[in-house]
Enzyme design. Structure first.
Site, PDB file in Angstrom:
ATOM      1  N   ASN A 322     -27.566  52.504 -46.311  1.00 16.45           N
ATOM      2  CA  ASN A 322     -27.116  51.411 -45.445  1.00 16.45           C
ATOM      3  C   ASN A 322     -26.808  51.834 -44.019  1.00 16.45           C
ATOM      4  OD1 ASN A 322     -26.941  49.102 -47.438  1.00 16.45           O
ATOM      5  ND2 ASN A 322     -25.674  50.618 -48.484  1.00 16.45           N
ATOM      6  N   LEU A 325     -28.100  49.154 -41.492  1.00 17.06           N
ATOM      7  CA  LEU A 325     -27.279  47.953 -41.637  1.00 17.06           C
ATOM      8  C   LEU A 325     -25.892  48.144 -41.040  1.00 17.06           C
ATOM      9  CD1 LEU A 325     -26.437  45.199 -42.823  1.00 17.06           C
ATOM     10  CD2 LEU A 325     -26.118  46.336 -45.033  1.00 17.06           C
ATOM     11  N   LYS A 500     -17.129  93.543 -34.822  1.00 17.19           N
ATOM     12  CA  LYS A 500     -15.789  93.847 -34.320  1.00 17.19           C
ATOM     13  C   LYS A 500     -15.963  94.879 -33.214  1.00 17.19           C
ATOM     14  CE  LYS A 500     -11.287  95.702 -35.245  1.00 17.19           C
ATOM     15  NZ  LYS A 500     -10.629  96.867 -35.836  1.00 17.19           N
ATOM     16  N   ASN A 609      -5.761  97.767 -42.592  1.00 14.90           N
ATOM     17  CA  ASN A 609      -6.461  98.798 -43.344  1.00 14.90           C
ATOM     18  C   ASN A 609      -5.550  99.979 -43.686  1.00 14.90           C
ATOM     19  OD1 ASN A 609      -9.096  99.982 -44.357  1.00 14.90           O
ATOM     20  ND2 ASN A 609      -8.440 101.565 -42.930  1.00 14.90           N
TER      21      ASN A 609
END
Length: 658
Positions: A322, A325, A500, A609
């Site tokens: 639709n 429409l 990075k 880390n």
């Protein structure tokens, strides 16, 4: 120039919204991907809420409201452009081969025509037709002419339309969209509209899937003086739409085949068989054209309209069959919402939240970015206790988005300094991370601890973040970044352009070089990298890096590997307050409490880390960092209590028992 509103999607829905917003005084830019693959082309232009027999009451109201707008709306477009959109109040005839079991449903008039009446009203129907419904209020529009009229209107009104733009992702921060990542760089606006149709789920977790529709047109022979069809035929699994230019549209298949392109013999054959059965003389007409497109389908086949999880992002997608429409009513409702903050009562029925059966949750704990064998090693003796902590958050939160790629975990980890490969594997699982950074130079030279790294982790489940550790100049970093991209490709991540960026000439304090970092970032962005630069906590540098197109900024908390914790809190806070890209606090965090504190400041993510790898029990520390990251994020979203210079009793001081 930054537009007031950026519309992602250049089909009929996106263009209709753009024109309506522009007519209300808004500056608009439209990003268009592939106009001819959109649902606009997989349409015949039927305006048929009655013939479609829409069961959902609110959907029926929405469709009929939009159909009622069509005469004035298309007339306005024709006045603006001189292009006739082909609106034709021809009505729709729905022939049937079997007697109906019940009367036609719906609020609009529908009239039953028996066999004699329907063959008189529309000569040439198959003898198999025993009757049918006549829907006088339904109509049609030439969908291609409509699209051309909308595009021309947009251009004449000064709307910028950018063609061949692929949007890779929405850059989000603190409940706002701050830009869209595209194949031509980041594009920003004050407000955004997602009208990307079948491609919407590539940008947000919306249940919108492509439904392929094949179609064809045939041409009325020159020796036939008049168009024998004067109204749309809406049959069983087929519709036949006559056009005033003597072409006849046949459609459409509905295939759940993803984005598989092209017409197929089976698809076209089924359309021709159904069409010839309904209106036999079509078999003698010339085939004019074949085409296909992708309709955006939702589980309930209703559109997604209205607000989103971001305050400056509006949704207008999932229109399925639709879209043509609903174009005028969608444009009006979305423009009301954006320009006047006026939300029509109908919109609540089409809100995206209807698909959320569970409360929204924050990104939670372990995402099994595991190993090839699928087993999850237990990082602690009491793994039951760990699993018991995986609970839902009471607060909604958006995922972490970097350069258009979405991640649920806000903790990133690395691969260096572990005592063994096995310990690293267990720690990465315990951390719940989805991004793992890898030093390209160390892998290339097989530094101790990095042998066999490619085989140690399942890179189909973990996103590699190549880093340029060990590079002392911008030139070195650029060269190593290129190697990192190739390394990611070798591991199966063909689309991984992340790096990075580290430029560190100082061997003692390991502080990054701001000038070299900026120079390298500028070049790498030009080469299409998503650059995540490691920097001192310098707000001015962070702003410059963002301006050149970096995907994040990564200020250090304290010198790398020092475990000193947050020594740059004030500067990090300034960076967070002013950044429009994710801020990832990197380096120096030594304990979970410090990790939580960084997240409470409003950081988008952490990279940790050394604190994990050098802990006495690395997997346990990884899990603790996971919990701390989540706790800090939740605390930030919840909002801490104000700090006071005086005491305030927790218990009431009145109504006490003496």
């Amino acid at each position: 120039m930054t537009s007031d509103v950026l519309i992602i999607g250049g089909g009929v829905i996106g263009l209709a919204i753009a024109v309506e917003l522009k007519l209300r005084g808004t500056n608009v830019t439209v990003l268009c991907r592939d106009f001819q693959a959109a649902a606009t082309y997989a349409a015949a232009g039927m305006l048929a809420p009655d013939a479609e027999i829409i069961q959902d009451e609110m959907m029926g109201k929405l469709c009929r409201r939009s159909r009622a707008l069509y005469p004035e709306w298309t007339s306005k477009l024709e006045d603006l452009t001189g292009i006739n959109p082909g609106y034709w109040a021809c009505g729709i005839l729905a022939p049937v081969y079997q007697p109906p079991k019940s009367a036609a449903a719906g609020d609009s008039p529908a009239y039953w025509l028996d066999q004699t009446a329907i063959h008189q009203y529309q000569p040439g129907l198959s003898n198999d037709v025993i009757g049918g419904w006549w829907y006088p209020e339904d109509a049609q529009v030439d969908n291609r002419a409509l699209a051309q009229a909308l595009r021309t209107a947009a251009q004449s009104l000064g709307i910028e339309i950018k063609d061949n733009i692929t949007v890779a992702g929405l850059i989000q921060q603190q409940g706002q969209v701050i830009g869209v990542q595209t194949n031509q760089g980041v594009i920003r606006a004050g407000h955004y509209v997602l009208a990307a149709g079948a491609w919407s789920s590539e940008l947000l977790p919306l249940p919108v899937t492509p439904r392929k529709g094949q179609m064809l047109s045939i041409r009325l022979p020159d020796f036939v003086p008049e168009l024998p069809l004067r109204r749309v035929l809406f049959g069983e699994n087929i519709y036949i739409v006559p056009r005033r230019d003597r072409s006849i549209i046949l459609g459409a298949t509905s295939e759940d085949v993803g984005f598989a392109p092209n017409n197929t013999p089976a698809g076209i054959q089924s359309l021709l068989q159904q069409a010839i059965r309904l209106y036999p003389q079509l078999q003698d007409y010339s085939i004019q054209e074949f085409w296909w497109g992708f309709r955006p389908a939702t589980p309930d086949e209703l559109p997604i309209l209205g607000t989103s999880h971001c305050a400056n992002l509006t949704l207008a997608t999932g229109h399925y069959r639709n879209g043509i429409l609903l174009a005028p009513v969608t444009a009006a409702l979305i423009a009301d919402l954006i320009c006047e903050q006026k939300s029509d009562s109908l919109l609540s029925h089409f809100h995206y939240s209807r698909f959320h059966t569970q409360p929204s949750t924050a990104p939670m704990l372990t995402h099994s970015a595991n190993f090839t064998n699928g087993d999850r090693p237990s990082p602690l003796p009491n793994s039951k206790l760990l699993n018991a902590v995986e609970v839902n958050s009471p607060l909604p939160d958006s995922p972490l988005v970097i350069a258009g790629k979405t991640f649920q975990s806000r903790l990133m980890t690395g691969t260096g300094k572990y005592r063994s490969i096995a310990e690293m594997q267990q720690s990465i699982v315990a951390s719940g991370c989805e991004i793992v950074t890898v030093a390209v130079r160390r892998v290339q030279t097989k530094t101790p601890g990095h042998e066999g790294l490619a085989e140690a982790l399942d890179w189909s489940k973990i996103w590699m973040l190549p880093n340029t550790a060990g590079c002392q100049t911008a030139e070195e970093a650029i060269r190593v970044a290129r190697l990192g991209r190739e390394m990611a490709k070798l591991l199966g991540q063909e689309d991984n352009n992340f790096v990075k960026l580290e430029v560190i000439p100082d061997p003692k304090y390991l502080l990054p070089d701001p000038i070299g970092t900026l120079q390298a970032a500028e070049q790498l962005v030009k080469e299409g990298f998503a650059v995540l630069p490691y920097i001192n906590a310098d707000p001015m540098l962070a702003k410059r890096l963002e301006d050149v197109g970096c995907a994040t900024v990564m200020p250090l908390a304290s010198p790398i590997g020092s475990g000193q914790g947050l020594k740059t809190t004030a500067n990090i806070q300034i960076i967070i307050e002013n950044a429009k890209v994710p801020v990832v606090v990197d380096a120096g965090i030594g304990s979970p409490s410090e990790a939580s504190q960084a997240m409470e400041l409003g950081a988008d993510a952490l990279l940790i880390n050394s604190a994990i790898a050098l802990a006495q029990n690395a997997p346990a520390m990884a899990y603790a960092m996971n919990l701390a990251t989540i706790a800090g994020r939740l605390a930030y979203l919840a909002g801490r209590m104000p700090i006071k210079s005086y005491a305030s009793a927790s218990s009431p001081v009145t109504g006490t028992i003496n």
